[in-house]
Design a protein around this motif. Structure first.
Motif, PDB file in Angstrom:
ATOM      1  N   GLY A  20      41.286  41.399  30.121  1.00 13.20           N
ATOM      2  CA  GLY A  20      41.937  42.702  30.026  1.00 13.20           C
ATOM      3  C   GLY A  20      41.032  43.769  29.431  1.00 13.20           C
ATOM      4  O   GLY A  20      40.941  44.886  29.953  1.00 13.20           O
ATOM      5  N   LEU A  21      40.352  43.443  28.343  1.00 12.31           N
ATOM      6  CA  LEU A  21      39.453  44.409  27.709  1.00 12.31           C
ATOM      7  C   LEU A  21      38.280  44.757  28.613  1.00 12.31           C
ATOM      8  O   LEU A  21      37.868  45.921  28.701  1.00 12.31           O
ATOM      9  CB  LEU A  21      38.945  43.861  26.371  1.00 12.31           C
ATOM     10  N   SER A  22      37.729  43.755  29.299  1.00 14.68           N
ATOM     11  CA  SER A  22      36.584  44.003  30.177  1.00 14.68           C
ATOM     12  C   SER A  22      36.957  44.921  31.334  1.00 14.68           C
ATOM     13  O   SER A  22      36.203  45.839  31.683  1.00 14.68           O
ATOM     14  CB  SER A  22      36.039  42.678  30.718  1.00 14.68           C
ATOM     15  N   VAL A  23      38.116  44.679  31.924  1.00  7.54           N
ATOM     16  CA  VAL A  23      38.539  45.500  33.057  1.00  7.54           C
ATOM     17  C   VAL A  23      38.909  46.912  32.601  1.00  7.54           C
ATOM     18  O   VAL A  23      38.700  47.886  33.333  1.00  7.54           O
ATOM     19  CB  VAL A  23      39.720  44.842  33.787  1.00  7.54           C
ATOM     20  N   ALA A  24      39.430  47.032  31.392  1.00  3.16           N
ATOM     21  CA  ALA A  24      39.830  48.345  30.889  1.00  3.16           C
ATOM     22  C   ALA A  24      38.641  49.240  30.587  1.00  3.16           C
ATOM     23  O   ALA A  24      38.726  50.470  30.701  1.00  3.16           O
ATOM     24  CB  ALA A  24      40.684  48.182  29.623  1.00  3.16           C
ATOM     25  N   VAL A  25      37.503  48.637  30.221  1.00  2.00           N
ATOM     26  CA  VAL A  25      36.306  49.421  29.900  1.00  2.00           C
ATOM     27  C   VAL A  25      35.592  49.804  31.194  1.00  2.00           C
ATOM     28  O   VAL A  25      35.331  48.935  32.037  1.00  2.00           O
ATOM     29  CB  VAL A  25      35.357  48.612  28.991  1.00  2.00           C
ATOM     30  N   PRO A  26      35.260  51.078  31.380  1.00  2.00           N
ATOM     31  CA  PRO A  26      34.573  51.487  32.611  1.00  2.00           C
ATOM     32  C   PRO A  26      33.278  50.708  32.835  1.00  2.00           C
ATOM     33  O   PRO A  26      32.504  50.468  31.901  1.00  2.00           O
ATOM     34  CB  PRO A  26      34.280  52.980  32.363  1.00  2.00           C
ATOM     35  N   LEU A  27      33.077  50.283  34.079  1.00  2.00           N
ATOM     36  CA  LEU A  27      31.869  49.586  34.545  1.00  2.00           C
ATOM     37  C   LEU A  27      31.721  48.172  34.003  1.00  2.00           C
ATOM     38  O   LEU A  27      30.700  47.523  34.227  1.00  2.00           O
ATOM     39  CB  LEU A  27      30.609  50.394  34.198  1.00  2.00           C
ATOM     40  N   LEU A  28      32.741  47.656  33.298  1.00  2.00           N
ATOM     41  CA  LEU A  28      32.688  46.271  32.835  1.00  2.00           C
ATOM     42  C   LEU A  28      33.666  45.380  33.583  1.00  2.00           C
ATOM     43  O   LEU A  28      33.845  44.224  33.210  1.00  2.00           O
ATOM     44  CB  LEU A  28      32.973  46.197  31.322  1.00  2.00           C
ATOM     45  N   PHE A  29      34.279  45.909  34.637  1.00  2.00           N
ATOM     46  CA  PHE A  29      35.271  45.127  35.374  1.00  2.00           C
ATOM     47  C   PHE A  29      34.658  43.860  35.953  1.00  2.00           C
ATOM     48  O   PHE A  29      35.335  42.845  36.098  1.00  2.00           O
ATOM     49  CB  PHE A  29      35.887  45.974  36.495  1.00  2.00           C
ATOM     50  N   TRP A  30      33.359  43.929  36.305  1.00  2.00           N
ATOM     51  CA  TRP A  30      32.695  42.767  36.910  1.00  2.00           C
ATOM     52  C   TRP A  30      32.693  41.582  35.940  1.00  2.00           C
ATOM     53  O   TRP A  30      32.845  40.438  36.369  1.00  2.00           O
ATOM     54  CB  TRP A  30      31.265  43.121  37.309  1.00  2.00           C
ATOM     55  N   PHE A  31      32.552  41.871  34.635  1.00  2.00           N
ATOM     56  CA  PHE A  31      32.564  40.785  33.660  1.00  2.00           C
ATOM     57  C   PHE A  31      33.952  40.180  33.566  1.00  2.00           C
ATOM     58  O   PHE A  31      34.108  38.955  33.421  1.00  2.00           O
ATOM     59  CB  PHE A  31      32.104  41.285  32.292  1.00  2.00           C
ATOM     60  N   GLY A  32      34.983  41.013  33.655  1.00  2.00           N
ATOM     61  CA  GLY A  32      36.343  40.491  33.685  1.00  2.00           C
ATOM     62  C   GLY A  32      36.563  39.589  34.889  1.00  2.00           C
ATOM     63  O   GLY A  32      37.240  38.559  34.791  1.00  2.00           O
ATOM     64  N   ALA A  33      35.975  39.969  36.039  1.00  2.00           N
ATOM     65  CA  ALA A  33      36.091  39.129  37.240  1.00  2.00           C
ATOM     66  C   ALA A  33      35.379  37.800  37.042  1.00  2.00           C
ATOM     67  O   ALA A  33      35.866  36.752  37.493  1.00  2.00           O
ATOM     68  CB  ALA A  33      35.510  39.874  38.439  1.00  2.00           C
ATOM     69  N   VAL A  34      34.243  37.808  36.356  1.00  2.00           N
ATOM     70  CA  VAL A  34      33.513  36.564  36.074  1.00  2.00           C
ATOM     71  C   VAL A  34      34.352  35.651  35.186  1.00  2.00           C
ATOM     72  O   VAL A  34      34.486  34.443  35.455  1.00  2.00           O
ATOM     73  CB  VAL A  34      32.162  36.873  35.400  1.00  2.00           C
ATOM     74  N   VAL A  35      34.918  36.213  34.137  1.00  2.00           N
ATOM     75  CA  VAL A  35      35.727  35.413  33.206  1.00  2.00           C
ATOM     76  C   VAL A  35      36.960  34.851  33.912  1.00  2.00           C
ATOM     77  O   VAL A  35      37.308  33.672  33.746  1.00  2.00           O
ATOM     78  CB  VAL A  35      36.143  36.259  31.984  1.00  2.00           C
ATOM     79  N   LEU A  36      37.615  35.674  34.716  1.00  2.00           N
ATOM     80  CA  LEU A  36      38.797  35.207  35.442  1.00  2.00           C
ATOM     81  C   LEU A  36      38.428  34.070  36.392  1.00  2.00           C
ATOM     82  O   LEU A  36      39.145  33.061  36.487  1.00  2.00           O
ATOM     83  CB  LEU A  36      39.421  36.367  36.215  1.00  2.00           C
ATOM     84  N   ALA A  37      37.327  34.220  37.105  1.00  2.00           N
ATOM     85  CA  ALA A  37      36.892  33.160  38.019  1.00  2.00           C
ATOM     86  C   ALA A  37      36.568  31.877  37.257  1.00  2.00           C
ATOM     87  O   ALA A  37      36.884  30.776  37.718  1.00  2.00           O
ATOM     88  CB  ALA A  37      35.671  33.634  38.808  1.00  2.00           C
ATOM     89  N   LEU A  38      35.965  32.012  36.084  1.00  4.53           N
ATOM     90  CA  LEU A  38      35.657  30.838  35.259  1.00  4.53           C
ATOM     91  C   LEU A  38      36.927  30.095  34.868  1.00  4.53           C
ATOM     92  O   LEU A  38      37.001  28.857  34.959  1.00  4.53           O
ATOM     93  CB  LEU A  38      34.890  31.267  34.015  1.00  4.53           C
ATOM     94  N   VAL A  39      37.935  30.834  34.435  1.00  2.00           N
ATOM     95  CA  VAL A  39      39.204  30.214  34.036  1.00  2.00           C
ATOM     96  C   VAL A  39      39.844  29.497  35.212  1.00  2.00           C
ATOM     97  O   VAL A  39      40.315  28.359  35.091  1.00  2.00           O
ATOM     98  CB  VAL A  39      40.160  31.278  33.452  1.00  2.00           C
ATOM     99  N   LEU A  40      39.858  30.135  36.379  1.00  2.00           N
ATOM    100  CA  LEU A  40      40.480  29.525  37.553  1.00  2.00           C
ATOM    101  C   LEU A  40      39.694  28.315  38.044  1.00  2.00           C
ATOM    102  O   LEU A  40      40.282  27.327  38.497  1.00  2.00           O
ATOM    103  CB  LEU A  40      40.614  30.562  38.663  1.00  2.00           C
TER     104      LEU A  40
END
Length: 297
Positions: A20-40
């Motif tokens: 959530g924090l990664s996606v909320a910060v501009p230009l850090l959404f890609w890191f949120g996608a990495v973390v989400l993919a790791l969890v899944l």
């Protein structure tokens, strides 16, 4: 990074917070996608669903104010991660980026119609002069190109978004391997090769799409699987021959400066490799066992 990874994998609350924090910060959404993919990849849909839902809320907020990219990359990475966890076959995952990129292109063309139209008009104004510098201008070809500009631009954006989702998944898989299966991702990526039917379908889409009205969107998105399969081929050959990291550094630096030449060359190599499997014909410098495990729980 090791400490952050351990924090993320402690539970859904920690993973949701980081996404959530990664996606909320501009230009850090890609890191949120990495973390989400790791969890899944590690936990699967049953434990990752809440992370997807809560993590997607800030991405949805970005979409509502006119930037659909975080939401598309986040959901696309989640879909590819679930596919990889289910099938454990990189060729299918890479191939899936083509239809995924097509969906992205259609969404972007619908949501960003005005900006795309403005960009297309600017290109249309510059096209006659650009083409006249190259030689005689074919008026019919120029008129057709101008009518294809908006879907072509949407296709290019869809391809870029698809590439971002695949890069996010690759980073997540590499992170997963470092945590639970050291060296596993390297061997997976080095073995990545498109099946012959995949190579044929993609090449037909790349070269045939622009020839058929309404299918121009296909051409850019079909290049993404070929590009990544070609990069995997180069990584695999370098690994078999134990050439070190030097050739890979040269390759990626060259891609930044002469991509117009290297991009199609890498795609051609990927297509030929899908038919003839170069890596199976190479003799390794020294023997070594393969680890087929994927680090899943």
């Amino acid at each position: 990074m090791q400490g952050l990874a351990e924090f993320i994998m402690r539970g859904r609350r920690q993973a949701t917070l980081v996404v959530g924090l990664s996606v909320a910060v501009p230009l850090l959404f890609w890191f949120g996608a990495v973390v989400l993919a790791l969890v899944l990849l590690r936990r699967g849909w049953s434990e990752g669903m809440s992370v997807v839902v809560w993590g997607a809320l800030p991405a949805l907020a970005w979409a509502l104010i006119g930037d659909p990219t975080p939401l598309l990359v986040l959901l696309g990475s989640a879909a590819l991660a679930l596919l990889l966890r289910q099938r454990s076959e990189w060729s299918l995952v890479v191939m899936a980026t083509a239809p995924l990129g097509l969906v992205f292109a259609l969404v972007l063309m619908a949501t960003l119609q005005a900006p795309l139209q403005q960009l297309a008009e600017q290109i249309q104004a510059a096209l006659p002069q650009m083409l006249s510098e190259l030689g005689e201008v074919d008026e019919a070809a120029l008129a057709r190109l101008q009518t294809m500009l908006v879907p072509l631009l949407a296709g290019l954006m869809g391809a870029t978004h698809a590439a971002m989702t695949l890069v996010s998944l690759i980073l997540a898989r590499a992170w997963q391997a470092r945590l639970y299966n050291p060296g596993g991702f390297r061997e997976e990526f080095h073995r990545l090769r498109l099946a012959p039917w995949m190579g044929v379908v993609l090449v037909l889409a790349v070269f045939g799409g622009p020839q058929v009205d309404g299918l121009v969107l296909l051409a850019p998105v079909a290049t993404v699987p070929l590009l990544f399969a070609g990069l995997a081929l180069v990584h695999g050959v370098v690994g078999i021959k134990r050439l070190g990291i030097g050739p890979l550094v040269v390759l990626y630096v060259a891609l930044l400066f002469v991509w117009q030449v290297l991009y199609p060359l890498i795609m051609i190599l990927a297509f030929i490799d899908s038919l003839f499997d170069f890596r199976s014909r190479l003799k390794p410098v020294s023997g070594g066992g393969n680890d087929d495990s994927n680090g899943q729980g």
